[in-house]
Structures are given as structure tokens and as C-alpha cells.
Design a protein around this motif. Structure first.
Motif, PDB file in Angstrom:
ATOM      1  N   LYS A  33      38.683  67.657  21.662  1.00 32.15           N
ATOM      2  CA  LYS A  33      37.468  68.382  21.291  1.00 32.15           C
ATOM      3  C   LYS A  33      37.382  68.476  19.772  1.00 32.15           C
ATOM      4  O   LYS A  33      38.365  68.831  19.105  1.00 32.15           O
ATOM      5  N   THR A  63      26.278  67.608  16.976  1.00 35.30           N
ATOM      6  CA  THR A  63      27.498  67.472  17.761  1.00 35.30           C
ATOM      7  C   THR A  63      27.065  67.491  19.228  1.00 35.30           C
ATOM      8  O   THR A  63      26.074  68.117  19.574  1.00 35.30           O
ATOM      9  N   ASP A  66      29.435  68.894  24.626  1.00 31.83           N
ATOM     10  CA  ASP A  66      30.825  69.062  25.060  1.00 31.83           C
ATOM     11  C   ASP A  66      31.815  68.920  23.899  1.00 31.83           C
ATOM     12  O   ASP A  66      33.026  68.832  24.116  1.00 31.83           O
ATOM     13  N   GLN A  67      31.293  68.899  22.647  1.00 33.72           N
ATOM     14  CA  GLN A  67      32.147  68.833  21.454  1.00 33.72           C
ATOM     15  C   GLN A  67      33.009  67.579  21.399  1.00 33.72           C
ATOM     16  O   GLN A  67      34.043  67.577  20.739  1.00 33.72           O
ATOM     17  N   SER A  68      32.579  66.530  22.097  1.00 40.27           N
ATOM     18  CA  SER A  68      33.406  65.325  22.062  1.00 40.27           C
ATOM     19  C   SER A  68      32.982  64.379  20.948  1.00 40.27           C
ATOM     20  O   SER A  68      33.748  63.508  20.552  1.00 40.27           O
TER      21      SER A  68
END
Lengths: 319, 202
Positions: A33, A63, A66-68
């Protein structure tokens, strides 16, 4: 102290926004993350496979939920030192890059009563992240976006989608079609903060108008990254470690030091953040940064190696 | 009180000085604060342009000096109101039509000054745009640290809380958020033991 972490990422999508601007989606490897971002934040993209390891700062556009992944937008700079050309021509979906943990030198002032955003060209990028952080209340947010022509206006459809009345686009060549910054700043209610990101001329024009109109400096925010420019080669003597290093014409002092294995803290690589400040022992510094005060510059005791150079043949540093 | 003993939150004031970087000026004065504004106008001389200046004063007769400087120049606007409360009520309408580039000058009793600062902060003014001088009574608004009620116009070192009735010691800690000094139970250590009550804030 080096408080930077390098995060390996892979390019998972590339979108051509305009003939000169590409958007890259950078996804963290192994399901990591990414740190949350705030409007105005940037990351430094490291291009390890290039013939020379470019490290370019780019504003974070968004972003993923899912913050990936992060997205950035890169303008192709023919006159630059090659980093943006590498991004445009060599980087493909699947390419591996590295990014630094984000930092923010251009944050939103959340107590403002009104936010006046002024963008020129690729300077729109930090504001894409701003728009996610700011409430869409009528009269409290305006974006004034200048472009060479509509063909060169990145994110125009997204902007039209998310903004109601507050979007003003200037795409004309004629004087009366261009944004009149003095007029714009002359008629703003109390509590307004202006944010500008764009070509140096535009930033300077906003700063000048704000000063002439009596705006308090605390209400004027600007992004002053500047791509390092080339200059005459010079030699650097590192008094502490006893090394002598050559800085080539197309290379920055910071890059030359890094190539010697020296770990120097940095964030913006554009003369704005102050992290790479280094003590000068001898030599005539050519200051090109926005960080040091005029007094510090004339003292000739400090240098920002990310952008500044040396007018004399030899520079001696306390490293 | 020595420098070392001073409570850092307690405001200190110096005479108003004119900031010529502003393009518009709003001068607000209450009671003796009107004289403080007059002093500033005298000091500013030609650098203060009356046609870009609005004046809102009241709650007291102003001196002959002030009369000369406020009464005879062609200010863009000049209002004289009867009380501090009327002044405070009049401010939002003025700030609503002001533009960025304004400087606000406020002078008057300390409690009044901070009431105006609170309105200015609601409008998003930064400290750079705000110049203040306390002149006149230093009577305090005291917030009870036990029941949170305010007691107004306190001039003694000890006061009966208007909320819970406890006898409060009036401390020098000043809250900018509450616009008030802090009061706490004076006989907290030994209940029923009260020091002498004396007038200290004039």
C-alpha cells in the motif's frame, strides 16, 4: 538524516492526454500500500534503466482508492535533460521504475475562505489532486487554466465533470483571450488564497500582481520546481572525504555527488525544499534556487546542489 | 513581573503603525482606542490615502486631536456608533464588501480588540492583515476552567464565576480561541481560604 524511502513500482497504464502529455499509472510491487497523498504532493521518479539515472519530481495527480497506485502526468520537454523524453519514449506498460515517498511543498491552506487556483499548461497536475481535497461549494473555488490551445489542455473533460461554475479556460493567443491576473486578483473577497503552478512567467506575474495589490504573502502559494538547467562544467573538492569530482555541463552537482556514492538528502530536486543544502568552503556559487534567502546567497556559504552551480572553476564543499 | 515570569500566551501590544503595503484600510476604534487610531493616522501622514480608507469608531467622545484627523478628511466612509456592541454588529457588513489587499487596524479596550479579531478570523484574515492595539480598560473576560462560563468585565484578581459561583483566581493565561483569560478555583488547595480581593485590571 535521510528520511526518504524508495518504493519500487511498475507502470500499469499509460494514457496520452495531449500530444505532449502522457499520464502514467505507477503501481506498487507485491501489493504494497502506498502512503496517502494530499493535494499538491509530489514524488521523485527514479528511472534506473536509463543511460543515466534520471530523478525527476512530478506532482501526484491521484491515488487509487485501494492505495495501490499513483498517477502522474509528464510533459515531453524537448529542451530538458532527457528524463521526460525517457518517460515518453522508453517507458511502456510493464516498465519498472522507483519512486520516493511523497512530500508536499504546495499544500492547500484549509482555513482559506476561497481557493483561487491558477494553472498554466502542465501546471494543472497538482490541482487535479487539490480538487479531490476541496469541497465544491459555490463561490469558494475557482480554477483559471491557461493553455496554448484546447488540444494541449490536459484533463479538460475531467475538470468539466467535477467543477460546476468555477472553471475558466483560457486557450487563445490574443491578449484579451488570456487570463488577466491583475484584474483577477484585484477583485477577490477577504480570506481568498491564490495558488499558482505553471511557467515561471506566470508564477512571477501572480506574485507581482499580489504584491502590487497588497495581498499578504501568506495568502499566496506557488509551486516553484524548476528543472535543473545545464551550465559550464566545474570541479568540486570534497574536503571531508578528500575526493575531487567533475560536474559535467549536462549534469547537476547533486547527481555528480550521488554518482560518487554520497547520500545527500533531497526531496524536490528543483531548488525549493531546502533538504539538500550543503556548506560551501570555497568557490563562487551561482545560485539558481528559490530556497536560500538573498542574504544566505550573498554570503556564499551555502549551496543547493540540486540546481545551483559554480561560476569559478573549483568549488570546495564540506562533505 | 520579569520577562522570565511572563505567561507567553498573554498578549502584548505596541502602538499601531501604518502598513503602506495595504491598498485599502479599515480602521476600527472603540472608546480610548479612537485616540490610538488618531495617533497612527498622524504618524502615517501622506502614506495613508483617505479615499482608500474607511473608519468605524464609537463608544466614546473622541478628543479634539482625533476630531481633526477623522472629521476633516474625505474618507471613503466614516461611521460613528454609540456602543462597542453596535460597532461589533456593524463589522460583518463592512468586511463583506472588502477585497483582498485590505489591512484592518483595531484599537480599544482589550476585550473589544479580541472580539473584533474573532470576527476578522471568521473572514479568514491572516495576522499579516491585522494590526491591533489595546488602549483603554484592561478589564478581562474570564472563562471558568470548571464550568466554562464567561464572566465579563473583571477588574479584580478574584471574581465570583457568573456560571457556577465558585470564587475564581484570574490567571494571566489568555486563550485566543475563547478570547478570554483563564480563571480557576482560588481555594482549590484549602477550601474556604481566600486571599484578599483587589482591583488589578484597569
Amino acid at each position: 538524516m535521510i528520511h526518504k524511502k524508495i518504493i519500487p513500482v511498475a507502470v500499469t497504464a499509460i494514457r496520452e492526454l495531449t500530444p505532449l502529455i502522457k499520464e502514467f499509472t505507477l503501481t506498487a510491487q507485491d501489493g504494497v500500500k502506498l502512503p496517502p497523498i494530499s493535494g499538491g504532493g509530489h514524488t521523485v521518479v527514479v528511472m534506473p534503466d536509463a543511460d543515466k539515472p534520471h530523478k525527476n519530481p512530478y506532482s501526484l495527480v491521484a491515488t487509487s482508492d485501494d492505495q495501490s497506485s499513483y498517477t502522474i502526468a509528464v510533459r515531453r520537454e524537448e529542451m530538458g535533460r532527457g528524463g521526460s523524453i525517457y518517460m515518453h519514449d522508453q517507458v511502456k506498460v510493464g516498465s519498472e521504475l522507483q519512486i520516493s515517498t511523497p512530500a508536499n511543498l504546495f499544500p492547500i491552506y484549509k482555513l482559506a475562505k476561497k481557493h483561487l487556483l491558477v494553472a498554466g499548461g502542465i501546471g494543472i497536475t497538482p490541482f487535479m489532486a487539490y480538487l479531490k481535497d476541496l469541497p465544491f461549494l459555490d463561490g469558494t473555488l475557482e480554477l483559471h487554466y491557461s493553455v496554448r490551445s484546447l488540444e494541449h489542455a490536459a484533463f479538460l473533460d475531467e475538470l468539466k465533470d467535477v467543477m460546476n461554475d468555477g472553471l475558466f479556460v483560457y486557450a487563445g493567443e490574443r491578449e484579451d483571450e488570456r487570463v488577466n491576473l491583475h484584474k483577477l486578483l484585484a477583485d477577490q473577497p477577504l480570506g481568498t488564497h491564490v495558488y499558482v503552478c505553471g511557467p515561471t512567467g506566470m508564477v512571477d506575474a501572480v506574485l507581482k500582481a499580489a504584491e502590487e495589490l497588497g495581498w499578504p504573502s501568506g495568502a499566496v502559494h506557488y509551486e516553484v520546481f524548476k528543472a535543473p538547467e545545464t551550465g559550464n562544467p566545474f570541479m568540486v573538492q570534497l574536503r571531508e572525504s578528500g575526493k575531487t569530482v567533475k560536474v559535467g555541463a549536462n549534469e547537476t552537482l547533486l547527481e555528480a555527488l550521488e554518482n560518487q556514492g554520497l547520500e545527500i538528502d533531497y526531496s524536490c530536486r528543483g531548488g525549493a525544499c531546502g533538504l539538500c543544502k550543503t556548506t560551501v568552503l570555497d568557490g563562487d556559487v551561482e545560485h539558481r534556487d528559490f530556497y536560500l534567502t538573498d542574504e544566505e546567497k550573498s554570503s556564499n556559504k551555502l549551496i543547493m546542489p540540486c540546481v545551483s552551480r559554480c561560476k569559478s572553476d573549483l568549488l570546495a564543499l564540506d562533505l | 513581573m520579569t520577562e522570565k515570569d511572563a505567561i507567553r500566551s498573554q498578549p502584548t501590544y505596541s502602538p499601531l503603525t501604518f502598513d503602506a503595503k495595504g491598498k485599502f484600510n479599515l480602521l476600527i476604534g472603540c472608546a480610548q482606542g479612537i485616540d490610538a487610531l488618531a495617533d497612527m493616522v498622524i504618524g502615517a501622514g501622506e502614506t495613508l490615502d483617505p479615499s482608500n480608507t474607511e473608519i468605524l469608531i464609537g463608544a466614546g467622545d473622541y478628543s479634539d486631536d482625533a476630531n481633526i484627523f477623522f472629521g476633516e478628511k474625505a474618507y471613503r466612509n466614516f461611521d460613528f456608533l454609540c456602543s462597542a456592541e453596535e460597532l461589533l454588529n456593524a463589522i460583518p457588513a463592512v468586511l463583506d464588501r472588502m477585497k483582498m489587499g485590505m489591512r484592518l487596524y483595531v484599537a480599544g479596550p482589550e476585550q473589544f480588540v479580541w472580539d473584533v479579531v474573532a470576527v476578522a478570523k471568521d473572514y479568514g484574515l491572516l495576522d499579516e492583515e491585522l494590526h491591533i492595539e489595546a488602549r483603554g480598560t484592561y478589564a478581562r473576560r474570564v472563562t471558568c476552567s470548571h464550568c466554562k462560563a464567561n464572566t465579563e468585565n473583571v477588574i479584580t484578581n478574584i471574581v465570583d464565576c457568573a456560571g457556577c459561583g465558585l470564587k475564581l483566581f484570574v490567571y494571566d493565561h489568555f486563550s485566543r480561541r475563547l478570547r478570554a483569560y483563564m480563571g480557576f478555583r482560588v481555594d482549590a488547595e484549602v477550601h474556604g481560604e481566600f486571599p484578599a480581593e483587589v482591583e488589578v485590571f484597569r
